[in-house]
Design a protein around this motif. Structure first.
Motif, PDB file in Angstrom:
ATOM      1  N   TYR A 299       0.824  -1.374  -0.132  1.00 19.26           N
ATOM      2  CA  TYR A 299       0.141   0.037   0.296  1.00 19.26           C
ATOM      3  C   TYR A 299       0.799   0.968  -0.280  1.00 19.26           C
ATOM      4  O   TYR A 299       2.186   0.853   0.624  1.00 19.26           O
ATOM      5  CB  TYR A 299      -0.942  -0.014   0.926  1.00 19.26           C
ATOM      6  CG  TYR A 299      -1.978  -1.146   1.198  1.00 19.26           C
ATOM      7  CD1 TYR A 299      -3.317  -0.412   1.419  1.00 19.26           C
ATOM      8  CD2 TYR A 299      -2.148  -1.890   1.629  1.00 19.26           C
ATOM      9  CE1 TYR A 299      -4.205  -1.538   0.816  1.00 19.26           C
ATOM     10  CE2 TYR A 299      -3.159  -3.161   1.511  1.00 19.26           C
ATOM     11  CZ  TYR A 299      -4.125  -2.696   0.833  1.00 19.26           C
ATOM     12  OH  TYR A 299      -5.631  -4.056   1.624  1.00 19.26           O
ATOM     13  N   PRO A 300       0.516   2.099  -0.495  1.00 17.30           N
ATOM     14  CA  PRO A 300       0.794   3.370  -0.654  1.00 17.30           C
ATOM     15  C   PRO A 300       1.423   4.416   0.429  1.00 17.30           C
ATOM     16  O   PRO A 300       0.233   3.636   1.743  1.00 17.30           O
ATOM     17  CB  PRO A 300       0.153   4.887  -1.821  1.00 17.30           C
ATOM     18  CG  PRO A 300       0.173   3.732  -2.652  1.00 17.30           C
ATOM     19  CD  PRO A 300      -0.861   2.112  -1.685  1.00 17.30           C
ATOM     20  N   ALA A 301       1.974   4.801   1.017  1.00 19.14           N
ATOM     21  CA  ALA A 301       2.522   5.364   2.893  1.00 19.14           C
ATOM     22  C   ALA A 301       0.967   6.762   3.275  1.00 19.14           C
ATOM     23  O   ALA A 301       0.886   5.827   4.645  1.00 19.14           O
ATOM     24  CB  ALA A 301       3.701   6.339   3.100  1.00 19.14           C
ATOM     25  N   ASP A 302       0.169   6.747   2.208  1.00 24.91           N
ATOM     26  CA  ASP A 302      -0.330   7.783   2.549  1.00 24.91           C
ATOM     27  C   ASP A 302      -1.595   7.013   2.641  1.00 24.91           C
ATOM     28  O   ASP A 302      -2.580   7.346   3.402  1.00 24.91           O
ATOM     29  CB  ASP A 302      -0.593   8.733   1.525  1.00 24.91           C
ATOM     30  CG  ASP A 302      -1.118   7.972   0.255  1.00 24.91           C
ATOM     31  OD1 ASP A 302      -1.481   7.476  -0.114  1.00 24.91           O
ATOM     32  OD2 ASP A 302      -0.846   9.887  -0.701  1.00 24.91           O
ATOM     33  N   ARG A 303      -2.004   5.482   2.144  1.00 28.33           N
ATOM     34  CA  ARG A 303      -2.722   5.009   2.888  1.00 28.33           C
ATOM     35  C   ARG A 303      -2.819   3.468   3.717  1.00 28.33           C
ATOM     36  O   ARG A 303      -3.983   2.770   3.950  1.00 28.33           O
ATOM     37  CB  ARG A 303      -2.939   3.740   1.500  1.00 28.33           C
ATOM     38  CG  ARG A 303      -3.803   4.876  -0.581  1.00 28.33           C
ATOM     39  CD  ARG A 303      -4.912   5.002   0.268  1.00 28.33           C
ATOM     40  NE  ARG A 303      -5.400   6.368  -0.681  1.00 28.33           N
ATOM     41  CZ  ARG A 303      -7.121   7.161  -0.246  1.00 28.33           C
ATOM     42  NH1 ARG A 303      -7.683   6.552   0.373  1.00 28.33           N
ATOM     43  NH2 ARG A 303      -7.107   7.340  -2.074  1.00 28.33           N
ATOM     44  N   VAL A 304      -1.576   3.426   4.206  1.00 26.44           N
ATOM     45  CA  VAL A 304      -1.626   3.247   6.133  1.00 26.44           C
ATOM     46  C   VAL A 304      -2.061   3.890   6.918  1.00 26.44           C
ATOM     47  O   VAL A 304      -0.875   4.781   7.293  1.00 26.44           O
ATOM     48  CB  VAL A 304      -0.408   2.744   6.146  1.00 26.44           C
ATOM     49  CG1 VAL A 304       0.032   1.880   7.032  1.00 26.44           C
ATOM     50  CG2 VAL A 304       0.548   1.758   4.277  1.00 26.44           C
ATOM     51  N   GLU A 305      -3.423   3.732   7.988  1.00 21.18           N
ATOM     52  CA  GLU A 305      -3.774   4.391   9.092  1.00 21.18           C
ATOM     53  C   GLU A 305      -3.460   3.359  10.454  1.00 21.18           C
ATOM     54  O   GLU A 305      -2.961   2.215  10.087  1.00 21.18           O
ATOM     55  CB  GLU A 305      -4.802   4.459   8.934  1.00 21.18           C
ATOM     56  CG  GLU A 305      -5.367   5.555   7.819  1.00 21.18           C
ATOM     57  CD  GLU A 305      -6.222   6.738   7.719  1.00 21.18           C
ATOM     58  OE1 GLU A 305      -5.562   7.099   8.679  1.00 21.18           O
ATOM     59  OE2 GLU A 305      -6.494   7.491   6.919  1.00 21.18           O
TER      60      GLU A 305
ATOM     61  N   PRO B 298      -6.035   5.013  23.229  1.00 18.74           N
ATOM     62  CA  PRO B 298      -6.319   4.173  24.200  1.00 18.74           C
ATOM     63  C   PRO B 298      -7.059   3.374  23.469  1.00 18.74           C
ATOM     64  O   PRO B 298      -7.727   2.314  24.005  1.00 18.74           O
ATOM     65  CB  PRO B 298      -7.805   4.801  24.852  1.00 18.74           C
ATOM     66  CG  PRO B 298      -7.936   6.203  24.369  1.00 18.74           C
ATOM     67  CD  PRO B 298      -7.092   6.476  23.792  1.00 18.74           C
ATOM     68  N   GLY B 299      -7.325   3.075  21.635  1.00 21.47           N
ATOM     69  CA  GLY B 299      -8.259   2.149  21.096  1.00 21.47           C
ATOM     70  C   GLY B 299      -7.659   1.163  20.479  1.00 21.47           C
ATOM     71  O   GLY B 299      -6.067   1.010  21.061  1.00 21.47           O
ATOM     72  N   THR B 300      -8.459   0.184  20.769  1.00 21.69           N
ATOM     73  CA  THR B 300      -8.140  -1.123  20.734  1.00 21.69           C
ATOM     74  C   THR B 300      -8.839  -1.499  19.984  1.00 21.69           C
ATOM     75  O   THR B 300     -10.134  -1.256  19.906  1.00 21.69           O
ATOM     76  CB  THR B 300      -8.027  -2.396  22.020  1.00 21.69           C
ATOM     77  OG1 THR B 300      -9.093  -2.332  22.309  1.00 21.69           O
ATOM     78  CG2 THR B 300      -6.975  -1.307  22.964  1.00 21.69           C
TER      79      THR B 300
ATOM     80  N   GLU C 110     -14.558   3.170  16.837  1.00 25.38           N
ATOM     81  CA  GLU C 110     -14.611   5.153  16.356  1.00 25.38           C
ATOM     82  C   GLU C 110     -13.503   5.165  15.740  1.00 25.38           C
ATOM     83  O   GLU C 110     -13.830   6.011  14.362  1.00 25.38           O
ATOM     84  CB  GLU C 110     -14.637   6.027  18.402  1.00 25.38           C
ATOM     85  CG  GLU C 110     -16.478   5.513  19.073  1.00 25.38           C
ATOM     86  CD  GLU C 110     -16.457   5.887  19.777  1.00 25.38           C
ATOM     87  OE1 GLU C 110     -16.003   6.587  20.043  1.00 25.38           O
ATOM     88  OE2 GLU C 110     -17.542   5.689  20.107  1.00 25.38           O
ATOM     89  N   GLN C 111     -12.206   5.274  15.688  1.00 25.60           N
ATOM     90  CA  GLN C 111     -11.040   5.579  15.059  1.00 25.60           C
ATOM     91  C   GLN C 111     -11.342   4.213  14.139  1.00 25.60           C
ATOM     92  O   GLN C 111     -10.890   5.230  13.033  1.00 25.60           O
ATOM     93  CB  GLN C 111      -9.998   5.617  15.634  1.00 25.60           C
ATOM     94  CG  GLN C 111      -9.370   5.891  17.265  1.00 25.60           C
ATOM     95  CD  GLN C 111      -8.239   4.947  17.708  1.00 25.60           C
ATOM     96  OE1 GLN C 111      -7.089   4.821  17.243  1.00 25.60           O
ATOM     97  NE2 GLN C 111      -8.510   5.954  18.957  1.00 25.60           N
ATOM     98  N   PHE C 112     -11.593   3.553  13.852  1.00 26.09           N
ATOM     99  CA  PHE C 112     -11.829   2.406  12.671  1.00 26.09           C
ATOM    100  C   PHE C 112     -12.536   2.714  11.490  1.00 26.09           C
ATOM    101  O   PHE C 112     -12.804   3.244  10.894  1.00 26.09           O
ATOM    102  CB  PHE C 112     -12.018   1.259  13.163  1.00 26.09           C
ATOM    103  CG  PHE C 112     -11.589   0.077  12.302  1.00 26.09           C
ATOM    104  CD1 PHE C 112     -10.979   0.132  11.601  1.00 26.09           C
ATOM    105  CD2 PHE C 112     -13.230  -0.881  11.542  1.00 26.09           C
ATOM    106  CE1 PHE C 112     -10.649  -1.064  10.201  1.00 26.09           C
ATOM    107  CE2 PHE C 112     -13.120  -1.306  10.720  1.00 26.09           C
ATOM    108  CZ  PHE C 112     -11.959  -1.698   9.747  1.00 26.09           C
ATOM    109  N   ALA C 113     -14.094   3.857  12.410  1.00 25.85           N
ATOM    110  CA  ALA C 113     -15.070   4.080  11.425  1.00 25.85           C
ATOM    111  C   ALA C 113     -14.230   5.442  10.713  1.00 25.85           C
ATOM    112  O   ALA C 113     -15.254   5.577  10.269  1.00 25.85           O
ATOM    113  CB  ALA C 113     -16.157   4.132  12.624  1.00 25.85           C
ATOM    114  N   ARG C 114     -13.687   5.639  12.446  1.00 28.35           N
ATOM    115  CA  ARG C 114     -13.562   7.607  10.844  1.00 28.35           C
ATOM    116  C   ARG C 114     -12.781   7.426   9.899  1.00 28.35           C
ATOM    117  O   ARG C 114     -12.851   7.796   9.069  1.00 28.35           O
ATOM    118  CB  ARG C 114     -13.027   8.347  12.112  1.00 28.35           C
ATOM    119  CG  ARG C 114     -13.972   8.869  13.174  1.00 28.35           C
ATOM    120  CD  ARG C 114     -13.354   9.917  13.753  1.00 28.35           C
ATOM    121  NE  ARG C 114     -11.569   9.596  14.357  1.00 28.35           N
ATOM    122  CZ  ARG C 114     -12.158   9.106  15.718  1.00 28.35           C
ATOM    123  NH1 ARG C 114     -13.409   8.531  16.672  1.00 28.35           N
ATOM    124  NH2 ARG C 114     -10.952   8.854  16.889  1.00 28.35           N
ATOM    125  N   ILE C 115     -11.757   6.722  10.270  1.00 26.38           N
ATOM    126  CA  ILE C 115     -10.623   5.903   9.098  1.00 26.38           C
ATOM    127  C   ILE C 115     -11.153   5.491   8.044  1.00 26.38           C
ATOM    128  O   ILE C 115     -11.464   5.961   6.868  1.00 26.38           O
ATOM    129  CB  ILE C 115      -9.947   5.329   9.195  1.00 26.38           C
ATOM    130  CG1 ILE C 115      -9.395   5.794  10.956  1.00 26.38           C
ATOM    131  CG2 ILE C 115      -8.553   4.111   8.206  1.00 26.38           C
ATOM    132  CD1 ILE C 115      -7.554   4.562  11.093  1.00 26.38           C
TER     133      ILE C 115
END
Length: 256
Positions: free
Chosen positions: A101-107, A112-114, A141-146
């Protein structure tokens, strides 16, 4: 359709992997290696390129690469495992993922998210995520935003009886869903064609669809018959040694 798969060979430390079923005994490393090789061969027969990574002896559960990342058609998400002993595994996956994956596509999921990939089930552009002992609300929630930034939807599914979401529910494409235990009558999955796995074969619910073929764990004849009746090509793979440390077919690879 999947083009690539990432897997990691089990190390000798697999005997010290996390388990909720010590009564099954410790894994036999040599048998686990043979089973892992057969697993990778089964995947290759489905038309994917399999990248097999070397063992990480310092991480007994590191053969379960699915928990370290979620790989989509538009982005890759490096997770933050809820099991503290597994946190370091993700550091060994970042460069591997960046080779695809391109670097800007890796999140990344951050404290404290797991989030563990075993809790993530992809159904088209919707990702169902188990709210579990390993994946918390902040992680979801973090995953949903990404994923939202990439045009995907996320739906949280609280669970209480199994380790990961895909321990008990797995999508086979074509609207077909294997369900067991607490997911049999779960309202979130009411619109699917649900194939109910009997309690005595609950482990067999963790099958994986790969380009029209369904890989089924060996030793679960009802599940095998149900999947064959749906018209899929079936490959049986023995995962007895991985079951001893709470792992199944989906856990052993990243498919994308």
């Amino acid at each position: 359709m999947f083009k690539n798969v990432i897997a990691r060979r089990p190390g000798t430390s697999i005997t010290e992997g996390i388990t909720s079923a010590p009564e099954l005994g410790k894994p036999d490393h040599q048998l686990a290696l043979r089973q892992h090789q057969a697993y990778c061969q089964a995947l290759e027969s489905c038309g994917v390129q399999v990248t097999v990574l070397p063992p990480l002896e310092e991480y007994p559960d590191s053969c379960f690469v699915e928990d370290t990342a979620v790989l989509t058609t538009r982005c890759a998400v490096i997770t933050n495992p809820g099991a503290p002993s597994r946190r370091g595994e993700v550091d060994h996956m970042v460069d591997v993922i960046r080779s695809f994956y391109p670097a800007d596509r890796v999140e990344f999921i951050r404290d404290p998210g797991t989030l563990e990939g075993g809790d993530v089930m992809m159904v088209g552009d919707t990702f169902y995520v188990g709210l579990s002992a390993r994946t918390n609300r902040e992680g979801i929630e973090q995953f949903a935003r990404i994923l939202g930034r990439n045009g995907f939807k996320v739906r949280a599914v609280p669970l209480s009886q199994v380790l990961h979401l895909k321990t008990g529910v797995n999508y086979l494409e074509g609207g077909n869903l294997l369900v067991s235990g607490e997911f049999v009558d779960h309202p979130e999955f009411a619109s699917f064609n649900r194939i109910v796995v009997p309690p005595e074969e609950a482990y067999g619910a963790n099958c994986i669809w790969v380009n029209g073929t369904v890989i089924v764990p060996q030793g679960y004849p009802t599940v095998e018959a149900q999947v064959r009746d749906l018209g899929y090509r079936v490959i049986l793979v023995d995962t007895s040694e991985f079951r001893k440390i709470d792992g199944g077919l989906s856990c052993l690879s990243l498919r994308f």
